[in-house]
Write a protein that holds these residues in place. Structure first.
Motif, PDB file in Angstrom:
ATOM      1  N   VAL A  54       0.844  -1.211   0.000  1.00 14.71           N
ATOM      2  CA  VAL A  54       0.000   0.000   0.000  1.00 14.71           C
ATOM      3  C   VAL A  54       0.873   1.252   0.000  1.00 14.71           C
ATOM      4  N   ILE A  55       1.926   1.248   0.782  1.00 17.32           N
ATOM      5  CA  ILE A  55       2.849   2.389   0.796  1.00 17.32           C
ATOM      6  C   ILE A  55       3.510   2.537  -0.572  1.00 17.32           C
ATOM      7  N   GLY A  56       3.862   1.427  -1.195  1.00 14.05           N
ATOM      8  CA  GLY A  56       4.473   1.461  -2.526  1.00 14.05           C
ATOM      9  C   GLY A  56       3.531   2.011  -3.577  1.00 14.05           C
ATOM     10  N   ILE A  57       2.264   1.608  -3.522  1.00 17.44           N
ATOM     11  CA  ILE A  57       1.273   2.138  -4.466  1.00 17.44           C
ATOM     12  C   ILE A  57       1.136   3.644  -4.295  1.00 17.44           C
ATOM     13  N   THR A  58       1.083   4.094  -3.055  1.00 19.11           N
ATOM     14  CA  THR A  58       0.971   5.526  -2.788  1.00 19.11           C
ATOM     15  C   THR A  58       2.196   6.279  -3.296  1.00 19.11           C
ATOM     16  N   TYR A  59       3.369   5.748  -3.022  1.00 18.31           N
ATOM     17  CA  TYR A  59       4.615   6.371  -3.478  1.00 18.31           C
ATOM     18  C   TYR A  59       4.647   6.470  -5.007  1.00 18.31           C
ATOM     19  N   LEU A  82      12.551   5.106  -8.301  1.00 21.45           N
ATOM     20  CA  LEU A  82      12.480   3.699  -7.892  1.00 21.45           C
ATOM     21  C   LEU A  82      13.812   3.204  -7.329  1.00 21.45           C
ATOM     22  N   ILE A  83      14.909   3.648  -7.913  1.00 22.64           N
ATOM     23  CA  ILE A  83      16.224   3.248  -7.396  1.00 22.64           C
ATOM     24  C   ILE A  83      16.442   3.798  -5.995  1.00 22.64           C
ATOM     25  N   ILE A  84      16.097   5.068  -5.799  1.00 21.83           N
ATOM     26  CA  ILE A  84      16.244   5.677  -4.471  1.00 21.83           C
ATOM     27  C   ILE A  84      15.373   4.951  -3.452  1.00 21.83           C
ATOM     28  N   ALA A  85      14.126   4.647  -3.834  1.00 25.75           N
ATOM     29  CA  ALA A  85      13.236   3.923  -2.924  1.00 25.75           C
ATOM     30  C   ALA A  85      13.787   2.532  -2.618  1.00 25.75           C
ATOM     31  N   GLY A  86      14.368   1.885  -3.620  1.00 21.56           N
ATOM     32  CA  GLY A  86      14.946   0.561  -3.401  1.00 21.56           C
ATOM     33  C   GLY A  86      16.099   0.588  -2.433  1.00 21.56           C
ATOM     34  N   VAL A  87      16.921   1.612  -2.545  1.00 23.30           N
ATOM     35  CA  VAL A  87      18.066   1.742  -1.637  1.00 23.30           C
ATOM     36  C   VAL A  87      17.596   2.072  -0.219  1.00 23.30           C
ATOM     37  N   LEU A  88      16.593   2.944  -0.113  1.00 16.25           N
ATOM     38  CA  LEU A  88      16.130   3.363   1.203  1.00 16.25           C
ATOM     39  C   LEU A  88      15.317   2.295   1.926  1.00 16.25           C
ATOM     40  N   VAL A 137      10.812  -5.769  -1.295  1.00 19.43           N
ATOM     41  CA  VAL A 137      10.392  -6.205  -2.624  1.00 19.43           C
ATOM     42  C   VAL A 137       8.932  -5.846  -2.893  1.00 19.43           C
ATOM     43  N   ALA A 138       8.058  -6.049  -1.913  1.00 21.23           N
ATOM     44  CA  ALA A 138       6.635  -5.736  -2.103  1.00 21.23           C
ATOM     45  C   ALA A 138       6.454  -4.250  -2.384  1.00 21.23           C
ATOM     46  N   PHE A 139       7.193  -3.413  -1.686  1.00 21.55           N
ATOM     47  CA  PHE A 139       7.139  -1.964  -1.900  1.00 21.55           C
ATOM     48  C   PHE A 139       7.562  -1.609  -3.325  1.00 21.55           C
ATOM     49  N   LEU A 140       8.691  -2.162  -3.759  1.00 21.74           N
ATOM     50  CA  LEU A 140       9.212  -1.830  -5.088  1.00 21.74           C
ATOM     51  C   LEU A 140       8.306  -2.306  -6.215  1.00 21.74           C
ATOM     52  N   ILE A 141       7.776  -3.496  -6.093  1.00 26.59           N
ATOM     53  CA  ILE A 141       6.879  -4.002  -7.139  1.00 26.59           C
ATOM     54  C   ILE A 141       5.620  -3.157  -7.211  1.00 26.59           C
ATOM     55  N   ALA A 142       5.037  -2.859  -6.061  1.00 26.74           N
ATOM     56  CA  ALA A 142       3.815  -2.049  -6.033  1.00 26.74           C
ATOM     57  C   ALA A 142       4.086  -0.637  -6.550  1.00 26.74           C
ATOM     58  N   ALA A 143       5.214  -0.047  -6.162  1.00 25.68           N
ATOM     59  CA  ALA A 143       5.547   1.301  -6.620  1.00 25.68           C
ATOM     60  C   ALA A 143       5.777   1.327  -8.125  1.00 25.68           C
TER      61      ALA A 143
END
Length: 104
Positions: A9-14, A65-71, A75-81
Motif C-alpha cells: 500500500v505504501i508502494g502504491i501511494t509512493y 524507484l532506485i532511491i526507494a529501493g536503496v532506502l 520487494v513488495a514496496f518496489l513491485i507495487a511502486a
C-alpha cells in the motif's frame, strides 16, 4: 493487515505521487516549449523538446524507484511502486491527451 500488504500500500501511494508529479512537470514543460517555439516563429521546434521531456520523465521515474529501493529494501514496496508508477503514469498521459483533443 500484515507487513507485506502494508508495504504494498505504501508502494502504491509512493508510485502514484511520483507519477502525478512527473506528469505535471512533463506537461508544464511541453506547454512552455510550445510557447517558446511559437514566440520564435518555429512551431516544429517544439517536437524535439517533447521527445526529450518524455525521456527525462522516464529517467526521473527510474531514479525514484532506485532511491526507494536503496532506502526501503522491500520487494513488495518496489513491485507495487513500479506498477503504480507505470500504470497511473500512462493513464494520466492518455487522459490528458484525450482531454486536449488528441494533441500533446
Amino acid at each position: 493487515m500484515n507487513e507485506t500488504t502494508m508495504w504494498a500500500v505504501i508502494g502504491i501511494t509512493y508510485g502514484a505521487v511520483i507519477a502525478v508529479l512527473n506528469n505535471r512537470l512533463l506537461f508544464r514543460g511541453i506547454r512552455r516549449a510550445r510557447e517558446r517555439a511559437a514566440a520564435l516563429g518555429k512551431p516544429d521546434q517544439g517536437t524535439g523538446v517533447v521527445t526529450r521531456l518524455f525521456g527525462i520523465r522516464y529517467a526521473i521515474d527510474a531514479g525514484a524507484l532506485i532511491i526507494a529501493g536503496v532506502l526501503f529494501r522491500n520487494v513488495a514496496f518496489l513491485i507495487a511502486a513500479a506498477l503504480s508508477l507505470t500504470i497511473l503514469g500512462n493513464i494520466l498521459i492518455a487522459t490528458t491527451v484525450r482531454a486536449k483533443g488528441g494533441k500533446i
